[in-house]
Design a protein around this motif. Structure first.
Motif, PDB file in Angstrom:
ATOM      1  N   GLN A   1      22.177  55.337  29.162  1.00 17.35           N
ATOM      2  CA  GLN A   1      22.158  53.970  28.647  1.00 17.35           C
ATOM      3  C   GLN A   1      23.478  53.274  28.946  1.00 17.35           C
ATOM      4  O   GLN A   1      24.548  53.848  28.755  1.00 17.35           O
ATOM      5  N   SER A   2      23.393  52.035  29.387  1.00 18.29           N
ATOM      6  CA  SER A   2      24.608  51.319  29.781  1.00 18.29           C
ATOM      7  C   SER A   2      25.406  50.850  28.576  1.00 18.29           C
ATOM      8  O   SER A   2      24.887  50.702  27.473  1.00 18.29           O
ATOM      9  N   ARG A   3      26.681  50.624  28.819  1.00 18.93           N
ATOM     10  CA  ARG A   3      27.603  50.099  27.820  1.00 18.93           C
ATOM     11  C   ARG A   3      28.049  48.718  28.280  1.00 18.93           C
ATOM     12  O   ARG A   3      28.249  48.479  29.476  1.00 18.93           O
ATOM     13  N   ALA A   4      28.221  47.817  27.341  1.00 20.29           N
ATOM     14  CA  ALA A   4      28.588  46.429  27.664  1.00 20.29           C
ATOM     15  C   ALA A   4      30.032  46.155  27.280  1.00 20.29           C
ATOM     16  O   ALA A   4      30.478  46.517  26.182  1.00 20.29           O
ATOM     17  N   LEU A   5      30.761  45.507  28.194  1.00 21.63           N
ATOM     18  CA  LEU A   5      32.121  45.035  27.932  1.00 21.63           C
ATOM     19  C   LEU A   5      32.157  43.532  28.166  1.00 21.63           C
ATOM     20  O   LEU A   5      31.453  43.013  29.045  1.00 21.63           O
ATOM     21  N   ASP A   6      32.996  42.843  27.398  1.00 21.76           N
ATOM     22  CA  ASP A   6      33.150  41.394  27.566  1.00 21.76           C
ATOM     23  C   ASP A   6      34.624  41.024  27.560  1.00 21.76           C
ATOM     24  O   ASP A   6      35.415  41.588  26.798  1.00 21.76           O
ATOM     25  N   HIS A   7      34.953  40.087  28.420  1.00 22.90           N
ATOM     26  CA  HIS A   7      36.343  39.624  28.533  1.00 22.90           C
ATOM     27  C   HIS A   7      36.326  38.111  28.719  1.00 22.90           C
ATOM     28  O   HIS A   7      35.669  37.595  29.635  1.00 22.90           O
ATOM     29  N   THR A   8      37.020  37.385  27.855  1.00 24.66           N
ATOM     30  CA  THR A   8      37.099  35.933  27.986  1.00 24.66           C
ATOM     31  C   THR A   8      38.099  35.556  29.074  1.00 24.66           C
ATOM     32  O   THR A   8      39.228  36.044  29.082  1.00 24.66           O
ATOM     33  N   ILE A   9      37.682  34.708  29.990  1.00 27.03           N
ATOM     34  CA  ILE A   9      38.566  34.227  31.052  1.00 27.03           C
ATOM     35  C   ILE A   9      39.295  33.003  30.512  1.00 27.03           C
ATOM     36  O   ILE A   9      38.714  31.925  30.388  1.00 27.03           O
ATOM     37  N   GLU A  10      40.541  33.189  30.143  1.00 29.69           N
ATOM     38  CA  GLU A  10      41.289  32.138  29.444  1.00 29.69           C
ATOM     39  C   GLU A  10      41.511  30.914  30.325  1.00 29.69           C
ATOM     40  O   GLU A  10      41.309  30.941  31.537  1.00 29.69           O
ATOM     41  N   HIS A  11      41.999  29.837  29.710  1.00 32.22           N
ATOM     42  CA  HIS A  11      42.042  28.522  30.358  1.00 32.22           C
ATOM     43  C   HIS A  11      43.234  28.309  31.288  1.00 32.22           C
ATOM     44  O   HIS A  11      43.245  27.385  32.089  1.00 32.22           O
ATOM     45  N   SER A  12      44.267  29.146  31.210  1.00 35.10           N
ATOM     46  CA  SER A  12      45.517  28.860  31.918  1.00 35.10           C
ATOM     47  C   SER A  12      45.400  29.081  33.421  1.00 35.10           C
ATOM     48  O   SER A  12      44.653  29.939  33.895  1.00 35.10           O
ATOM     49  N   VAL A  13      46.170  28.283  34.178  1.00 33.15           N
ATOM     50  CA  VAL A  13      46.244  28.370  35.633  1.00 33.15           C
ATOM     51  C   VAL A  13      47.708  28.523  36.035  1.00 33.15           C
ATOM     52  O   VAL A  13      48.573  27.797  35.546  1.00 33.15           O
ATOM     53  N   THR A  14      47.974  29.473  36.949  1.00 32.56           N
ATOM     54  CA  THR A  14      49.331  29.724  37.427  1.00 32.56           C
ATOM     55  C   THR A  14      49.429  29.364  38.909  1.00 32.56           C
ATOM     56  O   THR A  14      48.524  29.727  39.683  1.00 32.56           O
ATOM     57  N   PRO A  15      50.473  28.668  39.351  1.00 32.78           N
ATOM     58  CA  PRO A  15      50.657  28.455  40.792  1.00 32.78           C
ATOM     59  C   PRO A  15      50.676  29.801  41.507  1.00 32.78           C
ATOM     60  O   PRO A  15      51.249  30.771  40.996  1.00 32.78           O
ATOM     61  N   ILE A  16      50.068  29.874  42.671  1.00 33.02           N
ATOM     62  CA  ILE A  16      49.863  31.162  43.335  1.00 33.02           C
ATOM     63  C   ILE A  16      51.169  31.922  43.550  1.00 33.02           C
ATOM     64  O   ILE A  16      51.222  33.141  43.357  1.00 33.02           O
ATOM     65  N   PHE A  17      52.252  31.236  43.900  1.00 32.96           N
ATOM     66  CA  PHE A  17      53.492  31.960  44.172  1.00 32.96           C
ATOM     67  C   PHE A  17      54.259  32.314  42.895  1.00 32.96           C
ATOM     68  O   PHE A  17      55.291  32.971  42.951  1.00 32.96           O
TER      69      PHE A  17
END
Length: 491
Positions: free
Chosen positions: A414-430
């Motif tokens: 039987q599978s197990r479920a995980l959840d992770h909220t993708i928060e709102h912040s954005v970082t410049p790539i460098f």
């Protein structure tokens, strides 16, 4: 032709720098054998077979906010690219699976907690090849298991000894790798050897790991000749694996081949269907591709995909060590049928595109259906996926969405479920993490080698700038090797 000859000499010299004296000789012979066959004169060496799965398009979030796919733990596509680049060529675009470029590398992700075998993380940054776009990185980390706690193993080596394998970059290279694998075996591990050419032969019955000389002698005696009864070989390997099955152990077939099956069950479709019938046996399948000229990448990738396993391409001595020594814990599966489902917030994300994983996309309803096959993750292994996003308002405090993950622990159903909220912040790539910068560099390189419609302003200088500053975490110097690989490459 002079360009190819120079590249081969350079290739041999570069790899010999990190080898023992015996390995130096072997690498020189390997490089010579590649040239001697007159390969690489066209876009596809000899009759190599690749399948082009196209590219995932941008999806309008308002119309379809849910994205579901199976993870891909393979690394073969990256090594095939490296083989071409070391000979002064770009790989055929059909051979490029960007997710395998990224997942060839380990990332510095946190360990699982709370009795889980998987940990999740995410990060959002600006996109260096599309200034108005953004990148979402999803990270997954398999639980690290100390070596003394790893379960006992029941290995079956299934080795192609047909005539097409008779070269230094095929059977001889595999023999080196399998003997290194034997060196790492514990006395309680077992190994059997099945060979196939015109007929199938059990070269070594299941033998305990403390009889290393006996096992190595059997490997040394491998010779290549005849046609390729691959289907019959796979059938025999499963029979032996099941006969010696270790409950709660690591039961695995390791297939070494160029994929040139031409006797018995030989079509990709027939072999895949057969493999599907065997994956419920509890036996995993690792496919090791070798050689040039008649490499059937399309066949081997699908066998591993459908056989609860992974696919690696072995192009040199260092890759042997990566597979059989440095990352041998990947042979121990800690998460079966691993699936990702991202639910994007339409108020934040206008459109999204999954980079890579084209042949791993699932129907959304498959996510909670445990009868649907998906990818496996080995002990200590990291998996990374990247989405390119078009945002409505990057500065809003609304989360991007939810990162859902389902997997089955070994020996459970039987599978197990995980959840992770993708928060709102954005970082410049460098200014983002090394994990983000390096994954982005590899993705950008992959877009270029795939001649992607979506590559935007991706360039060699962009890849080098991102990767140069993202190598402080570099197990076995593979990131540094990537930098050296592309510095003198024109693309």
């Amino acid at each position: 032709m002079n360009r190819h000859f120079f590249s081969l000499v350079l290739f041999s010299a570069l790899f010999c720098l990190n080898c023992t004296s015996n390995e130096k000789l072997y690498e020189a012979e390997l490089a010579y054998s590649w040239w001697d066959g007159g390969l690489y004169e066209g876009d596809y060496p000899g009759t190599e077979k690749y399948e082009d799965y196209g590219e995932n398009p941008f999806v309008n979030t308002a119309e379809e906010p849910v994205s579901t796919f199976s993870i891909d733990a393979d690394g073969a596509s990256y090594c095939i690219m490296r083989r071409f680049v070391n000979l002064g060529q770009m790989p055929p675009k059909a051979s490029v699976r960007i997710e395998e470029y990224i997942n060839y590398f380990a990332f510095d992700y946190p360990e699982p907690t709370d009795n889980e075998n998987i940990a999740l993380n995410s990060e959002v940054s600006t996109c260096p090849w599309a200034p108005d776009h953004y990148l979402l990185r999803l990270g997954m980390k398999g639980k690290t298991i100390p070596e003394h706690e790893l379960p006992n193993s029941n290995f079956v080596l299934l080795i192609d000894v047909s005539g097409s394998m008779d070269s230094n970059d095929k059977l001889e290279l595999l023999k080196v790798g399998f003997k290194q694998m034997v060196d790492e075996m514990r006395p309680t591990d077992r190994i059997a050897i099945v060979t196939y050419a015109g007929k199938v032969e059990v070269l070594l019955d299941s033998t305990f790991g403390d009889e290393k000389d006996k096992i190595k002698t059997a490997i040394d005696n491998l010779k290549a000749s005849g046609s390729t009864a691959g289907g019959a070989g796979i059938q025999m390997a499963y029979e032996i694996a099941v006969k010696n099955y270790i409950p709660d152990g690591n039961n695995r077939i390791i297939l070494g081949t160029d994929g040139d099956f031409n006797v018995g069950i030989s079509s990709k479709e027939e072999l895949v269907e057969f493999i599907k019938t065997k994956r419920e046996s509890g036996v995993y399948l690792t496919v090791l591709g070798v050689g040039t000229g008649n490499l059937n990448d399309a066949m081997m990738e699908q066998l591993a995909n459908n056989g609860n396993g992974t696919y690696e391409y072995i192009d040199n001595i260092k890759q042997i060590k990566k597979v059989f020594v440095y990352e041998r814990s990947k042979f121990y599966t800690i998460a079966k049928d691993s699936k990702v489902q991202v639910i994007f917030n339409p108020e934040k994300v206008k459109a999204y595109r999954l980079i890579g994983y084209e042949n791993r996309v699932l129907n959304n309803e498959d996510f909670e259906n445990d009868s649907i096959d998906a990818g496996e993750i080995g002990a200590g292994q990291t998996i990374t996926a990247i989405y390119e996003l078009v945002l409505d308002d990057p500065t809003s405090a609304i989360p991007f969405g939810n990162f859902g993950f389902r997997y089955i622990k070994p020996h459970e159903t039987q599978s197990r479920a995980l959840d992770h909220t993708i928060e709102h912040s954005v970082t410049p790539i460098f200014q983002s993490s090394e994990n983000m910068r390096f994954a982005t560099a590899i993705a950008g390189f992959g877009l270029q080698t795939k001649q992607s419609t979506y590559k935007g302003t991706a360039s060699k200088s962009m890849v080098l700038e991102l990767a140069n500053n993202a190598i402080s975490f570099d197990p076995n110097d593979l990131r540094a090797e990537f930098l050296e690989l592309i510095k003198n490459l024109e693309f």
